[in-house]
Design a protein around this motif. Structure first.
Motif, PDB file in Angstrom:
ATOM      1  N   ASP A  66      57.149   8.426  -1.155  1.00  0.00           N
ATOM      2  CA  ASP A  66      58.320   7.485  -1.501  1.00  0.00           C
ATOM      3  C   ASP A  66      58.464   6.688  -0.921  1.00  0.00           C
ATOM      4  O   ASP A  66      58.779   5.710  -0.669  1.00  0.00           O
ATOM      5  CB  ASP A  66      59.506   8.069  -2.578  1.00  0.00           C
ATOM      6  N   ALA A  67      58.794   7.883   0.426  1.00  0.00           N
ATOM      7  CA  ALA A  67      59.243   7.027   1.927  1.00  0.00           C
ATOM      8  C   ALA A  67      58.016   5.912   2.447  1.00  0.00           C
ATOM      9  O   ALA A  67      58.523   5.096   3.371  1.00  0.00           O
ATOM     10  CB  ALA A  67      59.622   8.335   3.018  1.00  0.00           C
ATOM     11  N   ALA A  68      56.437   6.253   2.041  1.00  0.00           N
ATOM     12  CA  ALA A  68      56.137   5.488   2.246  1.00  0.00           C
ATOM     13  C   ALA A  68      56.206   4.495   2.118  1.00  0.00           C
ATOM     14  O   ALA A  68      55.474   2.933   2.140  1.00  0.00           O
ATOM     15  CB  ALA A  68      53.950   6.151   1.817  1.00  0.00           C
ATOM     16  N   VAL A 123      47.157   2.816  -5.842  1.00  0.00           N
ATOM     17  CA  VAL A 123      48.642   1.768  -6.332  1.00  0.00           C
ATOM     18  C   VAL A 123      49.657   1.702  -5.671  1.00  0.00           C
ATOM     19  O   VAL A 123      51.039   1.558  -5.821  1.00  0.00           O
ATOM     20  CB  VAL A 123      48.753   2.154  -8.086  1.00  0.00           C
ATOM     21  N   SER A 124      49.652   2.756  -4.612  1.00  0.00           N
ATOM     22  CA  SER A 124      51.001   3.077  -4.285  1.00  0.00           C
ATOM     23  C   SER A 124      50.104   3.017  -2.456  1.00  0.00           C
ATOM     24  O   SER A 124      49.095   3.274  -2.121  1.00  0.00           O
ATOM     25  CB  SER A 124      51.784   4.753  -4.144  1.00  0.00           C
ATOM     26  N   ALA A 125      51.843   3.579  -1.586  1.00  0.00           N
ATOM     27  CA  ALA A 125      50.964   2.822  -0.358  1.00  0.00           C
ATOM     28  C   ALA A 125      50.223   4.276   0.331  1.00  0.00           C
ATOM     29  O   ALA A 125      49.230   4.658   1.130  1.00  0.00           O
ATOM     30  CB  ALA A 125      52.758   2.819   0.497  1.00  0.00           C
ATOM     31  N   PHE A 244      62.932   8.222 -15.335  1.00  0.00           N
ATOM     32  CA  PHE A 244      62.980   9.291 -13.954  1.00  0.00           C
ATOM     33  C   PHE A 244      62.687   7.622 -12.503  1.00  0.00           C
ATOM     34  O   PHE A 244      61.448   7.371 -12.598  1.00  0.00           O
ATOM     35  CB  PHE A 244      62.216  10.113 -13.644  1.00  0.00           C
ATOM     36  N   SER A 245      63.715   6.351 -11.922  1.00  0.00           N
ATOM     37  CA  SER A 245      62.794   6.119 -11.162  1.00  0.00           C
ATOM     38  C   SER A 245      62.941   6.366  -9.675  1.00  0.00           C
ATOM     39  O   SER A 245      64.090   6.353  -9.127  1.00  0.00           O
ATOM     40  CB  SER A 245      64.067   4.288 -11.351  1.00  0.00           C
ATOM     41  N   ARG A 246      60.976   5.667 -10.041  1.00  0.00           N
ATOM     42  CA  ARG A 246      61.719   6.566  -8.208  1.00  0.00           C
ATOM     43  C   ARG A 246      60.642   5.548  -7.231  1.00  0.00           C
ATOM     44  O   ARG A 246      59.809   4.557  -8.201  1.00  0.00           O
ATOM     45  CB  ARG A 246      60.168   7.274  -8.513  1.00  0.00           C
ATOM     46  N   PRO A 247      60.319   5.060  -5.764  1.00  0.00           N
ATOM     47  CA  PRO A 247      60.050   3.621  -5.604  1.00  0.00           C
ATOM     48  C   PRO A 247      59.055   4.351  -5.491  1.00  0.00           C
ATOM     49  O   PRO A 247      57.892   2.726  -5.855  1.00  0.00           O
ATOM     50  CB  PRO A 247      60.395   3.986  -3.996  1.00  0.00           C
ATOM     51  N   ALA A 248      58.040   4.382  -5.433  1.00  0.00           N
ATOM     52  CA  ALA A 248      55.969   5.160  -5.264  1.00  0.00           C
ATOM     53  C   ALA A 248      55.360   5.172  -6.942  1.00  0.00           C
ATOM     54  O   ALA A 248      55.863   6.153  -7.905  1.00  0.00           O
ATOM     55  CB  ALA A 248      55.274   6.069  -4.812  1.00  0.00           C
TER      56      ALA A 248
END
Length: 291
Positions: A66-68, A123-125, A244-248
């Motif tokens: 998520d931090a990425a 699809v994610s950093a 569950f809402s998560r950044p990645a």
């Protein structure tokens, strides 16, 4: 005498790699370097560290998924540039590099397991940086890079989904876990032993999937953990990822195919449930006593 270098040696996989090499027959020397010992984003330091070794096991990675999403550059430095530096240094030393990668290099949209040669579509950093690490490592050392993708890791050392579920179930007696993401829980002990078998078989260049056989969902995984604790699997409630809402974004399908092992005359990792049962019954995942 085979000389091994482990980067990221203080992590969950790194420590199990050390144990697997120590337990394996044959003459071996192992240099285990933590992140503090070696910054793989420094090409000169990496070149010096790899010199004199026959095998490099890169267990160093930026894994804060998520931090990425908000600091992709930091993830890129470790996961892509670091992998390239190790590959270039391994080529200079005549060493084999094992570059551990991830299911996140795929988009998770297809229904069937992902083959080793499936097109990369992260699809994610985090996934983008790991996919770039694969590409850069192969380009820098095409004859001596093994890409070994894995997923859903748990082990004796460090935090993991298993330990989290054990703690939450002990505290609350009930769990709520997503049931629309499919994958393969993988014990780092098994992955480390498979790595040693692979290298002892003489593999020098390949793309392989180092995940347990079979598949489940996070919900099914949690149910198995609860069952092994002597609890009732019905205490684990299924919910969709949308709760569950998560950044990645997470891949809906992280199941990886294992055909590559047969081509090398090797068996894939054992079934995920067999590994989990042994990991929990052996005490490798023992939780501290409750206060």
């Amino acid at each position: 005498m085979t000389r091994y270098l482990i980067t990221g040696a203080h992590g969950m996989l790194g420590r199990d790699l050390q144990a697997a090499l120590d337990a394996a027959p044959g003459e071996r020397t192992v240099t285990a370097l933590s992140r503090a010992d070696l910054d793989i984003t420094d090409p000169e330091a990496t070149l010096a560290a790899v010199a004199g070794h026959d095998v490099v096991l890169n267990a160093a990675a930026y894994t804060a998924v998520d931090a990425a999403e908000t600091d992709e550059q930091a993830a890129h430095l470790v996961n892509a540039i670091g992998a390239e530096n190790l590959a270039a240094a391994s080529r200079a030393a005549g060493a084999v590099l094992v570059q551990y990668s991830t299911d996140y290099v795929f988009d998770g949209a297809q229904a069937e397991p992902y083959a080793e040669d499936a097109p990369l579509a992260p699809v994610s950093a985090y996934g983008r940086t790991k996919a770039e690490g694969e590409r850069r490592a192969r380009a820098a050392h095409p004859e001596g890079t093994i890409v070994l993708r894995t997923a859903w890791l748990y082990g004796e050392h460090g935090s993991s989904f298993v330990r989290t579920m054990m703690r939450l179930y002990r505290e609350h007696g009930r769990l709520t876990v997503v049931d629309d993401q499919h994958g393969q829980p993988t014990w780092t002990h098994d992955l480390a032993e498979q790595t040693v078998r692979m290298l002892d078989a003489g593999v020098r260049s390949a793309t392989l999937h180092g995940t347990s056989s079979g598949a489940t969902t996070w919900h099914g995984f949690a149910q198995a953990i609860v069952e092994n604790l002597g609890g009732d699997p019905r205490d684990v409630a299924p919910v969709p990822s949308s709760d569950f809402s998560r950044p990645a974004p997470r891949p809906a399908n992280s199941v990886l195919a294992h055909d590559g092992w047969a081509a090398l005359g090797l068996a894939p990792l054992r079934a995920w449930r067999d590994a989990l049962d042994e990991a929990m019954s052996s005490g490798a995942l023992r939780m501290p006593a409750a206060d």
